[in-house]
Design a protein around this motif. Structure first.
Motif, PDB file in Angstrom:
ATOM      1  N   SER A 156       2.348   1.752  -3.416  1.00 24.07           N
ATOM      2  CA  SER A 156       1.355   2.276  -4.350  1.00 24.07           C
ATOM      3  C   SER A 156       1.207   3.789  -4.190  1.00 24.07           C
ATOM      4  O   SER A 156       1.157   4.528  -5.183  1.00 24.07           O
ATOM      5  N   ARG A 157       1.150   4.240  -2.919  1.00 20.70           N
ATOM      6  CA  ARG A 157       1.027   5.680  -2.682  1.00 20.70           C
ATOM      7  C   ARG A 157       2.268   6.423  -3.176  1.00 20.70           C
ATOM      8  O   ARG A 157       2.166   7.491  -3.790  1.00 20.70           O
ATOM      9  N   LEU A 158       3.444   5.848  -2.910  1.00 20.64           N
ATOM     10  CA  LEU A 158       4.686   6.494  -3.334  1.00 20.64           C
ATOM     11  C   LEU A 158       4.787   6.551  -4.848  1.00 20.64           C
ATOM     12  O   LEU A 158       5.243   7.551  -5.415  1.00 20.64           O
ATOM     13  N   ASP A 159       4.370   5.470  -5.534  1.00 22.60           N
ATOM     14  CA  ASP A 159       4.387   5.468  -7.001  1.00 22.60           C
ATOM     15  C   ASP A 159       3.516   6.592  -7.550  1.00 22.60           C
ATOM     16  O   ASP A 159       3.890   7.270  -8.520  1.00 22.60           O
ATOM     17  N   LYS A 160       2.351   6.789  -6.935  1.00 25.28           N
ATOM     18  CA  LYS A 160       1.460   7.865  -7.380  1.00 25.28           C
ATOM     19  C   LYS A 160       2.088   9.235  -7.154  1.00 25.28           C
ATOM     20  O   LYS A 160       1.988  10.127  -7.997  1.00 25.28           O
ATOM     21  N   MET A 161       2.763   9.388  -6.003  1.00 19.68           N
ATOM     22  CA  MET A 161       3.376  10.675  -5.702  1.00 19.68           C
ATOM     23  C   MET A 161       4.570  10.940  -6.608  1.00 19.68           C
ATOM     24  O   MET A 161       4.794  12.078  -7.035  1.00 19.68           O
ATOM     25  N   GLU A 183      -2.454  14.367  -6.643  1.00 19.65           N
ATOM     26  CA  GLU A 183      -2.676  12.935  -6.761  1.00 19.65           C
ATOM     27  C   GLU A 183      -1.605  12.184  -5.968  1.00 19.65           C
ATOM     28  O   GLU A 183      -0.417  12.478  -6.070  1.00 19.65           O
ATOM     29  N   GLY A 184      -2.031  11.219  -5.184  1.00 19.27           N
ATOM     30  CA  GLY A 184      -1.104  10.468  -4.337  1.00 19.27           C
ATOM     31  C   GLY A 184      -1.172  10.871  -2.890  1.00 19.27           C
ATOM     32  O   GLY A 184      -0.822  10.107  -1.996  1.00 19.27           O
ATOM     33  N   PHE A 185      -1.638  12.113  -2.633  1.00 17.57           N
ATOM     34  CA  PHE A 185      -1.843  12.541  -1.253  1.00 17.57           C
ATOM     35  C   PHE A 185      -3.199  12.021  -0.788  1.00 17.57           C
ATOM     36  O   PHE A 185      -4.176  12.094  -1.524  1.00 17.57           O
ATOM     37  N   ASP A 186      -3.233  11.496   0.420  1.00 20.13           N
ATOM     38  CA  ASP A 186      -4.501  10.964   0.934  1.00 20.13           C
ATOM     39  C   ASP A 186      -4.649  11.318   2.405  1.00 20.13           C
ATOM     40  O   ASP A 186      -4.002  10.728   3.267  1.00 20.13           O
ATOM     41  N   GLU A 232       0.831  -1.203   0.000  1.00 16.65           N
ATOM     42  CA  GLU A 232       0.000   0.000   0.000  1.00 16.65           C
ATOM     43  C   GLU A 232       0.869   1.258   0.000  1.00 16.65           C
ATOM     44  O   GLU A 232       0.588   2.235  -0.697  1.00 16.65           O
ATOM     45  N   LYS A 233       1.937   1.207   0.794  1.00 15.40           N
ATOM     46  CA  LYS A 233       2.859   2.349   0.848  1.00 15.40           C
ATOM     47  C   LYS A 233       3.520   2.573  -0.507  1.00 15.40           C
ATOM     48  O   LYS A 233       3.659   3.696  -0.974  1.00 15.40           O
TER      49      LYS A 233
END
Length: 247
Positions: A90-95, A119-122, A87-88
């Motif tokens: 995935s978030r880093l890839d988006k950021m 995008e990527g910030f949640d 999950e981490k």
């Protein structure tokens, strides 16, 4: 293996391993008569587990509680680590993708909408809610959640207000936490928290201490400025002690 060999294998300092031994987090298999720490393969496996937890932001005190529990299951923990790290990632890839697009945008190569810039910030969930439930009980957290605006607009306004207070405190973080400006700003934080929940002065002071004891809180708060978590902890303690004396 001796402590230096383990440190070199893992890529951490000897002092870190000494510290883990001192706090009972990772005790070596044996200590020789000459005082050398000797680590077994089991010790190395435990160290791997500790570092997985640490990578995910768990404080050392909590890691010790988890791995010392009779119910601790190493395989289950590894499965959970894997899920959280995916999950981490995935978030880093988006950021990272957002950063790449932002660089191109700044060069005039593409156009980005304001929505695309984030995008990527949640910030839509509270990663500390479960811990809060464990510490203070369901009722306190449910009452706090009930006080938060239910509409998206109200939630965004609350988030904006919170960030504004953080930014204000960040500009004061190199001043004395006892200064008039710091205490006025920390009062805003106290009042803000009490719009969402019911914080006594003691609870407020305890929350401030958590900002420095829990690495996740420290990392999150210090995004607004290095040292902000420590400054807030000190200012909150001053505010609580000062106002208790006045009552």
């Amino acid at each position: 293996m001796r402590v230096k060999e383990v440190a070199d294998l893992v890529g951490i300092s000897v002092r870190t391993l000494h510290h883990y031994d001192e706090i009972g987090l990772l005790v070596p298999e044996k200590i020789t008569e000459t005082g050398y720490r000797l680590y077994s393969d089991d010790n190395v496996e435990v160290l791997q587990q500790i570092l997985f937890f640490k990578e995910l932001g768990f404080p050392l005190k909590k890691i010790k509680e988890i791995i010392s529990s009779p119910s601790f299951n190493r395989e289950e923990a590894l499965e959970l680590h894997r899920k959280m790290l995916l999950e981490k990632r995935s978030r880093l890839d988006k950021m990272i993708a957002t950063i790449d697009k932002t660089i191109k945008h700044s060069r005039g190569e593409i156009q980005m909408s304001n929505k695309e810039k984030f995008e990527g910030f949640d910030f839509s969930h509270n990663p500390y809610e479960q811990e809060a439930r464990e510490r203070w009980g369901d009722k306190a957290v449910d009452e706090a959640n009930a006080k938060i605006g239910k509409s998206k607009e109200e939630q965004e306004a609350m988030s904006d207000a919170m960030n504004a207070i953080y930014r204000k405190l960040a500009t004061l973080r190199n001043d004395s936490p006892e200064s008039e400006e710091a205490q006025a700003a920390i009062k805003e934080w106290f009042d803000f928290l009490n719009k969402m929940g019911n914080y006594s002065l003691d609870a407020f002071k305890g929350l401030g201490q958590m900002y420095v004891d829990d690495e996740r809180f420290t990392k999150n708060i210090d995004q607004f400025g290095d040292g902000l978590a420590k400054f807030m902890c000190d200012a909150m303690a001053v505010y609580a002690d000062k106002n208790k004396k006045q009552k």
